[in-house]
Write a protein that holds these residues in place. Structure first.
Motif: not given
Length: 247
Positions: A86-88, A94-102, A126-143
């Motif tokens: 999964x590429x940020x 995080x929320x923008x990337x999820x919305x972009x996919x939709x 939810x608590x990571x919604x405003x973080x930049x997606x590239x800041x997520x861990x591998x497990x968080x990116x899968x989620x």
């Protein structure tokens, strides 16, 4: 509704088929796809996601054909795809990337934005919604990848090695998440992890050298192994009896 592969053939090089006239049906529910490296698992899932198009045969979900121009948009809205990596998206939260996919799946910007919050809540981001997606861990990116399929409410989600590279805690979180979501969508999960098969999946499909070596209920798959063995050992024993090794 089932995802069906009908006489599907595909190869990356002329005269070297990965899949040759393969017919298999994945019923609703959770299915684990097992097989050695080179068996065709990633190719099978890529065809199901319409990332690849069969050289012959069809992939259908109900009446929708993955290769049909008139069906493709509707098919892709119903089928979610989680590749191995999964590429940020640079610059997006995080929320923008999820919305972009939709939005890419045909939702309006407003509906995609509204549903992104619900999707992130389902995968506990939810608590990571405003973080930049590239800041997520591998497990968080899968989620996040799973959240991207929830935004457009896919009926079938294809996951290619979703636990690869995750530590035991992250794998446990992902397994719990799949169990939690099983009431609203079907999963087809390619993996080399054989622990907890009986607790996580209703059906097993074993692919070996482009053919289906086994398809059936998880309990039937495990039945030939010794009762005294651990669940993981029983799964490994049953698996080794069916495959020939790397292609």
């Amino acid at each position: 509704m089932p995802l069906r592969y009908l006489d599907c053939s595909f190869g990356y090089r002329t005269g070297v088929p990965v899949l040759d006239s393969l017919t298999v049906e994945f019923p609703p529910g959770s299915t684990v796809l097992l097989g050695p490296n080179g068996a065709g698992k990633s190719t099978l899932l890529s065809l199901g996601a319409s990332v690849l198009t069969p050289l012959a045969g069809r992939v259908v979900l109900g009446s929708l054909d993955s290769a049909s121009k008139k069906d493709r948009a509707a098919y892709r809205r119903r089928v979610g795809w989680l590749p191995q990596h999964i590429r940020p998206v640079p610059g997006l939260t995080v929320r923008e990337q999820a919305a972009y996919a939709g939005w890419l799946k045909g939702l309006s910007k407003r509906r995609a934005w509204d549903r992104s919050a619900q999707a992130l809540d389902r995968v506990r981001l939810t608590e990571s919604a405003e973080r930049r997606s590239h800041e997520l861990s591998g497990g968080q990116l899968r989620r996040l990848g799973i959240a991207q399929t929830l935004v457009h409410r896919a009926e079938v989600v294809l996951l290619d090695e979703p636990t690869a590279g995750l530590d035991p805690v992250q794998r446990g979180v992902l397994r719990d998440l799949l169990a939690d979501l099983a009431d609203r969508m079907s999963f087809i999960v390619s993996t080399h992890q054989t622990e907890d098969l009986a607790d996580t999946y209703r059906q097993v499909v074993v692919l070996d050298r482009g053919r289906v070596a086994y398809q059936g209920d998880t309990a039937d798959f495990l039945a030939p192994a010794a009762d005294g063995d651990s669940a993981e050992r029983r799964a490994e024993t049953a698996y080794r009896a069916l495959v020939q090794g790397e292609a």
